[in-house]
Write a protein that holds these residues in place. Sequence first.
Motif, PDB file in Angstrom:
ATOM      1  N   PRO A 150      30.545  43.543  31.495  1.00  0.00           N
ATOM      2  CA  PRO A 150      30.723  42.818  32.762  1.00  0.00           C
ATOM      3  C   PRO A 150      31.863  43.432  33.585  1.00  0.00           C
ATOM      4  CG  PRO A 150      31.593  41.533  30.932  1.00  0.00           C
ATOM      5  CD  PRO A 150      30.871  42.697  30.322  1.00  0.00           C
ATOM      6  N   LEU A 151      31.661  43.541  34.891  1.00  0.00           N
ATOM      7  CA  LEU A 151      32.651  44.180  35.750  1.00  0.00           C
ATOM      8  C   LEU A 151      33.636  43.189  36.347  1.00  0.00           C
ATOM      9  CD1 LEU A 151      30.501  46.799  37.702  1.00  0.00           C
ATOM     10  CD2 LEU A 151      31.661  47.012  35.492  1.00  0.00           C
ATOM     11  N   ALA A 152      33.264  41.931  36.461  1.00  0.00           N
ATOM     12  CA  ALA A 152      34.131  40.946  37.125  1.00  0.00           C
ATOM     13  C   ALA A 152      35.526  40.861  36.495  1.00  0.00           C
ATOM     14  CB  ALA A 152      33.453  39.575  37.146  1.00  0.00           C
ATOM     15  N   PRO A 153      35.637  40.788  35.155  1.00  0.00           N
ATOM     16  CA  PRO A 153      36.982  40.728  34.570  1.00  0.00           C
ATOM     17  C   PRO A 153      37.807  41.986  34.863  1.00  0.00           C
ATOM     18  CG  PRO A 153      35.320  40.036  32.980  1.00  0.00           C
ATOM     19  CD  PRO A 153      34.592  40.636  34.121  1.00  0.00           C
ATOM     20  N   LEU A 154      37.156  43.141  34.887  1.00  0.00           N
ATOM     21  CA  LEU A 154      37.881  44.377  35.173  1.00  0.00           C
ATOM     22  C   LEU A 154      38.348  44.416  36.623  1.00  0.00           C
ATOM     23  CD1 LEU A 154      35.617  46.947  33.285  1.00  0.00           C
ATOM     24  CD2 LEU A 154      37.836  46.062  32.569  1.00  0.00           C
ATOM     25  N   LEU A 155      37.506  43.969  37.537  1.00  0.00           N
ATOM     26  CA  LEU A 155      37.893  43.928  38.949  1.00  0.00           C
ATOM     27  C   LEU A 155      39.099  43.014  39.147  1.00  0.00           C
ATOM     28  CD1 LEU A 155      34.321  43.703  40.487  1.00  0.00           C
ATOM     29  CD2 LEU A 155      35.918  45.611  40.787  1.00  0.00           C
ATOM     30  N   LYS A 156      39.104  41.893  38.453  1.00  0.00           N
ATOM     31  CA  LYS A 156      40.219  40.959  38.560  1.00  0.00           C
ATOM     32  C   LYS A 156      41.478  41.530  37.928  1.00  0.00           C
ATOM     33  CE  LYS A 156      41.592  36.199  37.491  1.00  0.00           C
ATOM     34  NZ  LYS A 156      41.172  34.914  36.866  1.00  0.00           N
ATOM     35  N   ALA A 157      41.329  42.160  36.758  1.00  0.00           N
ATOM     36  CA  ALA A 157      42.494  42.713  36.053  1.00  0.00           C
ATOM     37  C   ALA A 157      43.170  43.809  36.856  1.00  0.00           C
ATOM     38  CB  ALA A 157      42.075  43.235  34.682  1.00  0.00           C
ATOM     39  N   HIS A 158      42.376  44.558  37.597  1.00  0.00           N
ATOM     40  CA  HIS A 158      42.929  45.665  38.384  1.00  0.00           C
ATOM     41  C   HIS A 158      43.139  45.284  39.848  1.00  0.00           C
ATOM     42  CE1 HIS A 158      42.761  48.943  35.376  1.00  0.00           C
ATOM     43  NE2 HIS A 158      41.849  48.163  34.841  1.00  0.00           N
ATOM     44  N   GLN A 159      43.178  43.981  40.101  1.00  0.00           N
ATOM     45  CA  GLN A 159      43.540  43.444  41.413  1.00  0.00           C
ATOM     46  C   GLN A 159      42.709  44.047  42.545  1.00  0.00           C
ATOM     47  OE1 GLN A 159      47.803  44.191  41.552  1.00  0.00           O
ATOM     48  NE2 GLN A 159      48.244  42.297  40.478  1.00  0.00           N
ATOM     49  N   VAL A 160      41.397  44.125  42.326  1.00  0.00           N
ATOM     50  CA  VAL A 160      40.490  44.514  43.402  1.00  0.00           C
ATOM     51  C   VAL A 160      40.182  43.249  44.186  1.00  0.00           C
ATOM     52  CG1 VAL A 160      38.281  45.535  44.009  1.00  0.00           C
ATOM     53  CG2 VAL A 160      39.530  46.370  42.010  1.00  0.00           C
ATOM     54  N   TRP A 161      40.836  43.081  45.324  1.00  0.00           N
ATOM     55  CA  TRP A 161      40.722  41.847  46.090  1.00  0.00           C
ATOM     56  C   TRP A 161      39.296  41.682  46.633  1.00  0.00           C
ATOM     57  CZ3 TRP A 161      44.995  39.893  44.510  1.00  0.00           C
ATOM     58  CH2 TRP A 161      46.129  40.696  44.389  1.00  0.00           C
ATOM     59  N   ASP A 162      38.956  40.435  46.929  1.00  0.00           N
ATOM     60  CA  ASP A 162      37.608  40.127  47.417  1.00  0.00           C
ATOM     61  C   ASP A 162      37.257  40.933  48.654  1.00  0.00           C
ATOM     62  OD1 ASP A 162      37.302  38.331  45.376  1.00  0.00           O
ATOM     63  OD2 ASP A 162      37.809  36.568  46.580  1.00  0.00           O
ATOM     64  N   SER A 163      38.252  41.166  49.535  1.00  0.00           N
ATOM     65  CA  SER A 163      37.989  41.893  50.765  1.00  0.00           C
ATOM     66  C   SER A 163      37.613  43.357  50.529  1.00  0.00           C
ATOM     67  CB  SER A 163      39.215  41.831  51.688  1.00  0.00           C
ATOM     68  OG  SER A 163      40.344  42.408  51.050  1.00  0.00           O
ATOM     69  N   ARG A 164      38.010  43.903  49.362  1.00  0.00           N
ATOM     70  CA  ARG A 164      37.758  45.318  49.085  1.00  0.00           C
ATOM     71  C   ARG A 164      36.603  45.519  48.098  1.00  0.00           C
ATOM     72  NH1 ARG A 164      40.962  48.748  47.031  1.00  0.00           N
ATOM     73  NH2 ARG A 164      40.813  50.368  48.611  1.00  0.00           N
ATOM     74  N   ARG A 165      36.133  44.472  47.489  1.00  0.00           N
ATOM     75  CA  ARG A 165      35.103  44.625  46.460  1.00  0.00           C
ATOM     76  C   ARG A 165      33.811  45.249  46.982  1.00  0.00           C
ATOM     77  NH1 ARG A 165      35.473  39.841  41.852  1.00  0.00           N
ATOM     78  NH2 ARG A 165      37.698  40.140  41.399  1.00  0.00           N
ATOM     79  N   PRO A 166      33.324  44.860  48.165  1.00  0.00           N
ATOM     80  CA  PRO A 166      32.092  45.514  48.639  1.00  0.00           C
ATOM     81  C   PRO A 166      32.247  47.019  48.796  1.00  0.00           C
ATOM     82  CG  PRO A 166      32.514  43.500  49.871  1.00  0.00           C
ATOM     83  CD  PRO A 166      33.737  43.754  49.043  1.00  0.00           C
TER      84      PRO A 166
END
Length: 347
Positions: A275-291
């Motif tokens: 799953p990528l969601a936990p990694l995105l959160k751990a590395h502070q990929v903000w919602d505005s930059r995720r797309p």
Amino acid sequence: MPIVPSQLDQQLRKGLAPVYLLAGSEPLQLGEAANAVRAAARERGFSERELLETGPDFEWSSLAGALGSLSLFAERRLIELRIAATKAGSKGDAVGREGSEAIRRCLEHPSTDVLLLILAPGLDWKGLKAKWVQAVEQVGVVVQVREPQGRQLTQWLDARLRRAGFVPNADAVALLAERVEGNLLAADQEITKLGLAMEPGPLDAEALLSAVADSARYGVFDLADAALAGDRARVERVLEVLRAEGTAEPIVLWALAREVRKLAMLSFARAKRQPLAPLLKAHQVWDSRRPMVMAALDRLPLERLWELVVCCAEADLAIKGRGGGDPWQLLGTIAEGLAAVPPNGGR
């Protein structure tokens, strides 16, 4: 027990220890801590400075020679030992058995006329358990430099803004923290720009945004965002401006390498069906930059990202003068590689 950089000034005011070890990979705090030790040494008459830098052909006997030699020009001397970081995946600490024994022997009889400053940017918390580090701690001071995270980062930014004459509110500090994403070199650069763009005093998020918007300069974040967005024309323009303005090469590399490593990690995890969601959160990929990040992840295959990781390492060596190639050309290769669309269209 190691101290943190914020405790160093107080320790230096009490008097100089015979040896200081500054360890950690965060370059701004490491550099400022080293400058603080050098300044304190100069104030106390250590007017001569000798630099030793370890490497594959470094003779550890030269350390004992430097510490024991007499100077014709100064009664008190500062010996600065810079320990090169080990290669990724290598075993053992940064100095090896020979270096460890050499340092420990030199610390058995410290001199009041010779100050030893050891810089070890590649030494992590595991390395701090080495016997030679413990020997340093017995007679001197160990400063552990870490990248501040979360509340520590906001506290650091708040203090830095106040030192520059601003009185920030919580929203301004949070906005700046999101903008720099943990990079203190970039934070220092942003605060310097604020000092040029506006008068000291109260600072809220709106004023911070206004000052940033009024700046005609591109920043390293503009470069990273353009590369992730696949905008090659903008990448080229931003690179030209950054180079013309004399932007520090390590800062540009940090911004690009951070995105490369992040994408490589996410691509590898996706290949393993993790799953990528936990990694995105751990590395502070903000919602505005995720797309934007996810679009780049879809565009670039894992093999290409590994190639860019290697290119980042080559750029790092070139910047430090230890490898071939022009640093800015290599930085351009990395940025263009992030922005490119592979012939097969990626995944």
